[in-house]
Design a protein around this motif. Structure first.
Motif, PDB file in Angstrom:
ATOM      1  N   VAL A 159       0.854  -1.186   0.000  1.00 18.46           N
ATOM      2  CA  VAL A 159       0.000   0.000   0.000  1.00 18.46           C
ATOM      3  C   VAL A 159       0.890   1.236   0.000  1.00 18.46           C
ATOM      4  O   VAL A 159       2.086   1.157   0.285  1.00 18.46           O
ATOM      5  N   LEU A 163       1.250   5.459   1.170  1.00 19.76           N
ATOM      6  CA  LEU A 163       0.811   6.630   1.929  1.00 19.76           C
ATOM      7  C   LEU A 163       1.098   7.854   1.072  1.00 19.76           C
ATOM      8  O   LEU A 163       2.253   8.143   0.746  1.00 19.76           O
ATOM      9  N   VAL A 211       1.122   4.039  10.372  1.00 15.47           N
ATOM     10  CA  VAL A 211       0.923   3.266   9.144  1.00 15.47           C
ATOM     11  C   VAL A 211       1.919   2.104   9.081  1.00 15.47           C
ATOM     12  O   VAL A 211       1.544   0.961   8.771  1.00 15.47           O
ATOM     13  N   CYS A 245       1.098  -1.919   8.946  1.00 18.02           N
ATOM     14  CA  CYS A 245       1.557  -2.725   7.810  1.00 18.02           C
ATOM     15  C   CYS A 245       2.420  -3.892   8.278  1.00 18.02           C
ATOM     16  O   CYS A 245       2.277  -5.026   7.805  1.00 18.02           O
ATOM     17  N   MET A 293       4.898  -1.058   2.483  1.00 17.28           N
ATOM     18  CA  MET A 293       4.374   0.294   2.375  1.00 17.28           C
ATOM     19  C   MET A 293       5.375   1.188   1.648  1.00 17.28           C
ATOM     20  O   MET A 293       6.569   1.101   1.870  1.00 17.28           O
ATOM     21  N   ILE A 349      -3.500   5.187   1.262  1.00 18.36           N
ATOM     22  CA  ILE A 349      -3.875   5.940   2.456  1.00 18.36           C
ATOM     23  C   ILE A 349      -3.668   7.408   2.125  1.00 18.36           C
ATOM     24  O   ILE A 349      -2.561   7.811   1.741  1.00 18.36           O
ATOM     25  N   SER A 407      -8.173   4.751   1.941  1.00 17.23           N
ATOM     26  CA  SER A 407      -8.583   5.132   3.285  1.00 17.23           C
ATOM     27  C   SER A 407      -8.210   6.591   3.506  1.00 17.23           C
ATOM     28  O   SER A 407      -7.112   7.019   3.144  1.00 17.23           O
ATOM     29  N   GLN A 415      -2.515   4.272  12.165  1.00 18.21           N
ATOM     30  CA  GLN A 415      -2.648   2.822  12.322  1.00 18.21           C
ATOM     31  C   GLN A 415      -4.065   2.356  11.994  1.00 18.21           C
ATOM     32  O   GLN A 415      -4.260   1.398  11.230  1.00 18.21           O
ATOM     33  N   THR A 436      -4.975   2.560   8.332  1.00 19.01           N
ATOM     34  CA  THR A 436      -4.354   1.476   7.567  1.00 19.01           C
ATOM     35  C   THR A 436      -5.102   0.170   7.757  1.00 19.01           C
ATOM     36  O   THR A 436      -5.359  -0.565   6.787  1.00 19.01           O
TER      37      THR A 436
END
Length: 336
Positions: A63, A65, A82, A86, A93, A122, A145, A299, A302
């Motif tokens: 994912v 950020l 995050v 993960c 990440m 994210i 998110s 957190q 995520t």
């Protein structure tokens, strides 16, 4: 010797499929079984093979950020949360700056998603409120998110009641006798700036105090913008006795301006911020602020994203708690 998933399954007394479902945070596994598998994973120091896992699950287990935020303290707190989420869910990440004012920023995000085969994104403010970006991700079917979005309806992510938090912070200043209270706004494109200004105005109204636009100065959520705002406000013919800055970085800038002008905090002017980032306790006097659980928000955002990746209907918008942190930067209104 490399530990394999078969080793974990054998020691935990379950099937390899059950181990895989636990590692991928999939439903349908009893809590006791999930706990036993995770304990075995830790005991054996098992690390899934990323390429094999990706092929088996038709996912990248990665994912990103995305950020465009001038406050390094806020960003690092979000990042820490995050990363923790993960790691605990065996996801990778990447972190990507995105200039949302750039004419080609949507293409930049598209390219990142394709090149990295991202499972989801994210989004941090102000990207959370870019309708063009949200529409593009919805069109592409990419799970995402949002952290502190303006529009929370039907979205996945995390939020905070910033309006009421500011009302409580302002009530603290008013209880100390302050009536001429200034406000340094945040970045105009952030939802947080709107909510915190609204809280400031609501608190004044509740206390029967007049809103004075001269006491509201724009900032950018950066130390330098707080410094500039502080220099302006503290050199007014009738300066405020208290200043509420929309984040801790700007509050620190206001305190620097007060020091330059030979003013003492809080004896001559009270200063407060928002977020409870590390800088709020690293300077003297420590800053009265609102504790926004920024690390936990990263957190939780995520975890909700990973839930949505697994099942689009599983991700939800979570409201986080806040608390006032009353410290040495606020005190009674100066006599006379």
């Amino acid at each position: 010797m490399r530990i394999r998933i078969e080793d974990v399954a054998r020691q935990a007394g379950v099937s390899m499929k059950t181990v895989s479902r636990v590692l991928n945070n999939e439903p349908g596994v009893r809590d006791a079984t999930r706990a036993r598998v995770l304990e075995t994973v830790g005991a054996l120091n098992y690390r899934p093979d990323p390429s094999a896992r990706s092929l088996a699950g038709n996912r990248s287990y990665l994912v990103a950020l995305l950020y465009d935020n001038p406050s390094p303290n806020y960003l690092m707190e979000i990042l820490t949360g995050v990363v923790e989420a993960c790691e605990s869910h065996h996801y990778g990440m990447v972190m990507q700056p995105v200039s949302y004012r750039s004419p080609d920023f949507l293409d930049t995000v598209d390219a990142l998603v394709v090149a990295s085969r991202l499972d989801g994104l994210i989004l941090t403010p102000p990207l959370t409120d870019s309708q063009a970006l949200l529409d593009r991700l919805d069109q592409r079917g990419i799970p995402f998110s949002c952290i502190s979005p303006k529009d929370r309806e039907g979205r996945t992510g995390v939020t905070l009641d910033e309006h009421e938090a500011v009302c409580e912070l302002m009530a603290h200043l008013i209880a100390l006798g302050h009536q001429r209270i200034a406000h340094v706004r945040g970045h105009p494109d952030h939802g947080a700036s709107e909510w915190r200004l609204a809280g400031y105005r609501t608190a004044l109204r509740r206390a029967g105090l007049r809103y004075d636009p001269e006491l509201v100065v724009d900032g950018e959520f950066s130390f330098d913008s707080g410094l500039a705002a502080g220099r302006h406000l503290l050199t007014l013919a009738e300066r405020p006795t208290a200043i509420f800055a929309a984040n801790d970085d700007m509050a620190a800038g206001v305190m620097r301006a007060a020091s330059e002008l030979g003013l003492r905090v809080p004896a001559d002017v009270s200063v407060c911020g928002f977020d409870n980032t590390p800088i709020s306790q690293q300077i003297f006097p420590a800053i009265t602020t609102v504790q926004q659980p920024t690390r936990d928000m990263g957190q939780v955002a995520t975890v909700q994203l990973l839930n949505a990746i697994r099942d689009r209907s599983a991700g939800r918008m979570v409201r986080m708690p806040y608390s006032l942190q009353l410290r040495q930067s606020t005190g009674p209104v100066p006599a006379g």
